[in-house]
Scaffold this active site. Structure first.
Site, PDB file in Angstrom:
ATOM      1  N   ASP A 237       2.126 -60.443   1.558  1.00  0.00           N
ATOM      2  CA  ASP A 237       1.089 -59.404   1.653  1.00  0.00           C
ATOM      3  C   ASP A 237       1.279 -58.577   2.928  1.00  0.00           C
ATOM      4  O   ASP A 237       1.229 -57.342   2.907  1.00  0.00           O
ATOM      5  CB  ASP A 237      -0.339 -59.981   1.543  1.00  0.00           C
ATOM      6  CG  ASP A 237      -0.535 -61.279   2.301  1.00  0.00           C
ATOM      7  OD1 ASP A 237       0.430 -61.773   2.920  1.00  0.00           O
ATOM      8  OD2 ASP A 237      -1.666 -61.808   2.277  1.00  0.00           O
TER       9      ASP A 237
ATOM     10  N   LYS B 106       5.222 -66.268  -0.025  1.00  0.00           N
ATOM     11  CA  LYS B 106       3.783 -66.522   0.143  1.00  0.00           C
ATOM     12  C   LYS B 106       3.633 -68.029   0.371  1.00  0.00           C
ATOM     13  O   LYS B 106       2.905 -68.737  -0.340  1.00  0.00           O
ATOM     14  CB  LYS B 106       3.030 -66.031  -1.105  1.00  0.00           C
ATOM     15  CG  LYS B 106       1.527 -66.049  -0.988  1.00  0.00           C
ATOM     16  CD  LYS B 106       0.954 -64.946  -0.137  1.00  0.00           C
ATOM     17  CE  LYS B 106      -0.528 -65.154   0.033  1.00  0.00           C
ATOM     18  NZ  LYS B 106      -1.140 -64.227   0.999  1.00  0.00           N
TER      19      LYS B 106
ATOM     20  N   TYR C 103       9.218 -66.423 -14.048  1.00  0.00           N
ATOM     21  CA  TYR C 103      10.032 -65.763 -15.082  1.00  0.00           C
ATOM     22  C   TYR C 103      10.769 -66.778 -15.952  1.00  0.00           C
ATOM     23  O   TYR C 103      11.395 -66.399 -16.952  1.00  0.00           O
ATOM     24  CB  TYR C 103      11.026 -64.788 -14.448  1.00  0.00           C
ATOM     25  CG  TYR C 103      10.327 -63.591 -13.867  1.00  0.00           C
ATOM     26  CD1 TYR C 103       9.533 -63.732 -12.745  1.00  0.00           C
ATOM     27  CD2 TYR C 103      10.421 -62.347 -14.457  1.00  0.00           C
ATOM     28  CE1 TYR C 103       8.849 -62.666 -12.220  1.00  0.00           C
ATOM     29  CE2 TYR C 103       9.734 -61.269 -13.933  1.00  0.00           C
ATOM     30  CZ  TYR C 103       8.955 -61.439 -12.817  1.00  0.00           C
ATOM     31  OH  TYR C 103       8.268 -60.377 -12.308  1.00  0.00           O
TER      32      TYR C 103
ATOM     33  N   ASP D 160      10.115 -58.323  -7.924  1.00  0.00           N
ATOM     34  CA  ASP D 160       9.743 -57.338  -8.948  1.00  0.00           C
ATOM     35  C   ASP D 160       8.737 -56.335  -8.360  1.00  0.00           C
ATOM     36  O   ASP D 160       8.911 -55.117  -8.451  1.00  0.00           O
ATOM     37  CB  ASP D 160       9.148 -58.093 -10.150  1.00  0.00           C
ATOM     38  CG  ASP D 160       9.127 -57.264 -11.416  1.00  0.00           C
ATOM     39  OD1 ASP D 160       9.448 -56.073 -11.363  1.00  0.00           O
ATOM     40  OD2 ASP D 160       8.765 -57.819 -12.475  1.00  0.00           O
TER      41      ASP D 160
HETATM   42  O1  LIG Z   1      11.735 -57.324 -18.538  1.00  0.00           O
HETATM   43  C1  LIG Z   1      10.776 -56.563 -18.414  1.00  0.00           C
HETATM   44  O2  LIG Z   1      10.200 -56.083 -19.377  1.00  0.00           O
HETATM   45  C2  LIG Z   1      10.326 -56.170 -17.034  1.00  0.00           C
HETATM   46  C3  LIG Z   1      11.357 -56.467 -15.993  1.00  0.00           C
HETATM   47  C4  LIG Z   1      11.061 -55.810 -14.701  1.00  0.00           C
HETATM   48  O3  LIG Z   1      10.002 -55.308 -14.434  1.00  0.00           O
HETATM   49  C5  LIG Z   1      12.131 -55.744 -13.706  1.00  0.00           C
HETATM   50  O4  LIG Z   1      13.205 -56.276 -13.928  1.00  0.00           O
HETATM   51  O5  LIG Z   1      11.913 -55.147 -12.655  1.00  0.00           O
HETATM   52 MG   LIG Z   2       9.962 -54.463 -12.490  1.00  0.00          MG
END
Ligand SMILES: O=C(O)CCC(=O)C(=O)O
Ligand SMILES: [Mg+2]
Ligand SMILES: NC(=O)C1=CN([C@@H]2O[C@H](COP(=O)(O)OP(=O)(O)OC[C@H]3O[C@@H](n4cnc5c(N)ncnc54)[C@H](OP(=O)(O)O)[C@@H]3O)[C@@H](O)[C@H]2O)C=CC1
Length: 422
Positions: free
Chosen positions: A287, A221, A151, A311
Site C-alpha cells: 500500500d 503485504k 492465480y 497485476d
Molecule cells: O487473464 C486475464 O483475464 C487477466 C490477466 C491480467 O490482468 C494480466 O495479466 O495483467
Molecule cells: Mg492485469
C-alpha cells in the site's frame, strides 16, 4: 525464406535463424485489430533493418474464442505444444469471464509453460499525455511472479460441498474460529513457495545487474500475510545475500548494522555501497509502495513482486506514463528460454472491431521480442519511430482525447504512420 526455421536453445542461449518461425495468437475483442497493425509494423522494421536478409515467418496458433469456434476447445493442446516447440511466441489479449465460466487462458498459458516471470517495463515517451507533472521520472521494470499466488485458481464457491469440506476442516482440525460468516463464505487459497520466489527474485536481481539498474524493491503485504507475502520478502533477501554477495547491499544488512552500530553507521554503509555501484535490494509494503510510485517514482527501479500485487502495480504504473495503450510485457522462463510476449491490457471489448484502440502495447511487446532475439536494429527502428510519431501528435483516441492539437488516427492508421516514420 517463407518456410522458416525453428528457434532453438543451446547451452541456455537462443539460437535464432534469419527466418524464425514465430507462433502468434491473434486474441479476442480488439485483438484482431491490434494484431493486424502490430504485425505490419514489426515486419516493416525487420525488412528495413536487414534489407530482406532476415524475416519473421508468422505461424498462427489458436486460443480463446477463435479456438473455441474452430475446435470446440478454448486452449487446444496443439497450441501449447507449438509454443513448447518454437520457444518464442507473441499474443493478443484473451477474454476471461468474471465470477464463473472458464479460468483465464492468459494465466493458463503462463502456468502450463512455467513462464515464471511477467516482465513489464514502464517508461515514458515524450509527449504522451500523463496525469503526472513529471512522468519522465517513472522508469521501472516490473518482475511479477507468474505461476503462484491466488492465480493458482484454488477456489471453492459459496454453498458447494467442497467449500463446506474446506471450512469444516479449517474449523474442526485447524482450530480456525475467525471465518466471520462460515455458512456463506467462498474460500480462495494463496500458495507462495520458496522455489517460486527464489527464481523470480534471482531473475530480477540478475536483470538489474546486467542492465546497470540501481535498486530492486521486493513489494509485499507481509505485515498481514506473514507466511506468504512476508516469506516472499525473507526469501528474496536470502537469495540476494546468498547468491549475489558483494554485488548487492540489502536493507536486511542495513538493519543488522543499525542494530549493532546505530543508524548513522547503517546510512554510511548504504551510501558507500551506492558509491561503489552495488545494487541496493530493499522492500516496501504494497500500500505504501502504491502511494510512493506516485509521489517519489525516481526512488524505484526494478520491482519484484507476487502475482496479484504485480497485476495491480502493472496497470497503476502504466497509467502514470500514459495508460495501458502503451504498456508492453513478456512472460519468460529464464531457465528454458521459453517466452510469450503480450500487452499488459485486456481485450477492451467495447472497442472490438472498430479499428480504434492503440496498438502500441503489442507493438512494444514485439520490440521486447526483437530485443530478446538480439535483433536490436529492428527494435531500435520501432522505438525511434514511436518517439517521432507521438511527438508529431498523430495518435489513437486514448492519447488524442488528452492532447491539445492532436490528430486522431485509427489503430491501422497509427501503424501506417509508424511505418512511414521509420
Ligand atoms: O487473464 C486475464 O483475464 C487477466 C490477466 C491480467 O490482468 C494480466 O495479466 O495483467
Ligand atoms: Mg492485469
Ligand atoms: N493478458 C490478457 O490477455 C488480459 C486479458 N484481460 C481480459 O480482458 C477483458 C477486458 O478487461 P478489462 O478489465 O476491461 O481491461 P482492458 O485492459 O481490456 O480494458 C480496460 C480499459 O483500458 C483501456 N484500454 C485497453 N486496451 C487499450 C488499448 N489497446 N488502447 C487504448 N486503451 C486501451 C480502455 O480504456 P477507455 O475505456 O478509457 O478507453 C479500456 O476500456 C477481460 O475479459 C479480462 O479478463 C485483461 C487484462 C489482461
Amino acid at each position: 525464406m517463407a518456410n522458416g526455421e525453428r528457434i532453438t536453445v543451446q547451452n541456455g542461449a537462443l539460437n535464432v535463424p534469419n527466418n524464425p518461425i514465430i507462433p502468434f495468437i491473434e486474441g479476442d475483442g480488439t485483438g484482431p485489430d491490434i494484431w493486424a497493425a502490430a504485425s505490419r509494423v514489426l515486419e516493416a522494421a525487420v525488412e528495413k533493418a536487414y534489407n530482406g536478409e532476415k524475416q519473421i515467418v508468422w505461424k498462427e496458433i489458436l486460443a480463446g474464442e477463435k479456438a473455441y469456434n474452430q475446435t470446440g476447445e478454448w486452449l487446444p493442446s496443439e497450441t501449447l505444444d507449438t509454443i513448447r516447440e518454437y520457444i518464442i511466441a507473441i499474443k493478443g489479449p484473451l477474454t476471461t469471464p468474471v465470477g464463473g465460466g472458464i479460468r483465464s487462458l492468459n494465466v493458463a498459458l503462463r502456468q502450463e509453460l512455467d513462464l515464471f516471470t511477467c516482465l513489464r517495463p514502464v517508461r515514458y515517451f515524450q509527449g504522451v499525455p500523463s496525469p503526472l507533472k513529471h512522468p519522465e521520472k517513472t522508469d521501472m521494470v516490473i518482475f511479477r511472479e507468474n505461476t503462484e499466488d491466488i492465480y493458482a485458481g484454488i477456489e471453492y464457491a459459496e454453498g458447494t460441498d467442497e467449500v463446506k469440506k474446506v471450512i469444516d476442516f479449517l474449523r474442526n482440525e485447524m482450530g480456525v474460529n475467525k471465518i466471520r460468516f462460515p455458512e456463506t463464505s467462498g474460500i480462495g487459497i494463496k500458495p507462495i513457495s520458496k522455489e517460486g520466489t527464489s527464481r523470480l527474485v534471482r531473475a530480477a536481481i540478475q536483470y538489474a545487474i546486467n542492465e546497470g539498474r540501481k535498486n530492486v524493491t521486493l513489494v509485499h503485504k507481509g505485515n498481514i500475510m506473514k507466511f506468504t507475502e512476508g516469506a516472499f520478502k525473507n526469501w528474496g533477501y536470502e537469495v540476494a545475500e546468498k547468491e549475489f554477495g558483494d554485488k548487492v547491499f540489502t536493507w536486511k544488512e542495513y538493519d543488522r548494522i543499525a542494530e549493532k552500530d546505530g543508524k548513522d553507521a547503517a546510512n554510511d554503509a548504504q551510501s558507500k555501497a551506492e558509491q561503489e555501484g552495488k545494487l541496493i535490494v530493499k522492500d516496501a509494503i504494497a500500500d505504501n509502495f502504491l502511494q510512493q510510485i506516485l509521489t517519489r517514482p525516481e526512488e524505484y527501479d526494478v520491482v519484484a513482486t507476487m502475482n496479484l500485487n504485480g497485476d495491480y502495480i502493472s496497470d497503476a504504473l502504466a497509467a502514470q506514463v500514459g495508460g495501458i495503450g502503451i504498456a508492453p510485457g513478456a512472460n519468460i522462463n529464464y531457465e528454458t528460454g521459453h517466452a510469450i510476449f503480450e500487452a499488459t491490457h485486456g481485450t477492451a471489448p467495447k472497442y472490438a472491431g472498430m479499428d480504434k484502440v492503440n496498438p502500441s502495447s503489442v507493438i512494444l511487446s514485439g520490440v521486447l521480442m526483437l530485443e530478446h532475439l538480439n535483433w536490436h536494429e529492428a527494435a531500435d527502428l520501432v522505438m525511434k519511430s514511436m518517439e517521432k510519431t507521438i511527438a508529431s501528435k498523430v495518435v489513437t483516441y486514448d492519447f488524442a482525447r488528452l492532447m491539445d492539437g492532436a490528430k486522431e488516427v485509427k489503430c491501422s492508421g497509427f501503424a501506417d504512420e509508424l511505418i512511414k516514420n521509420m
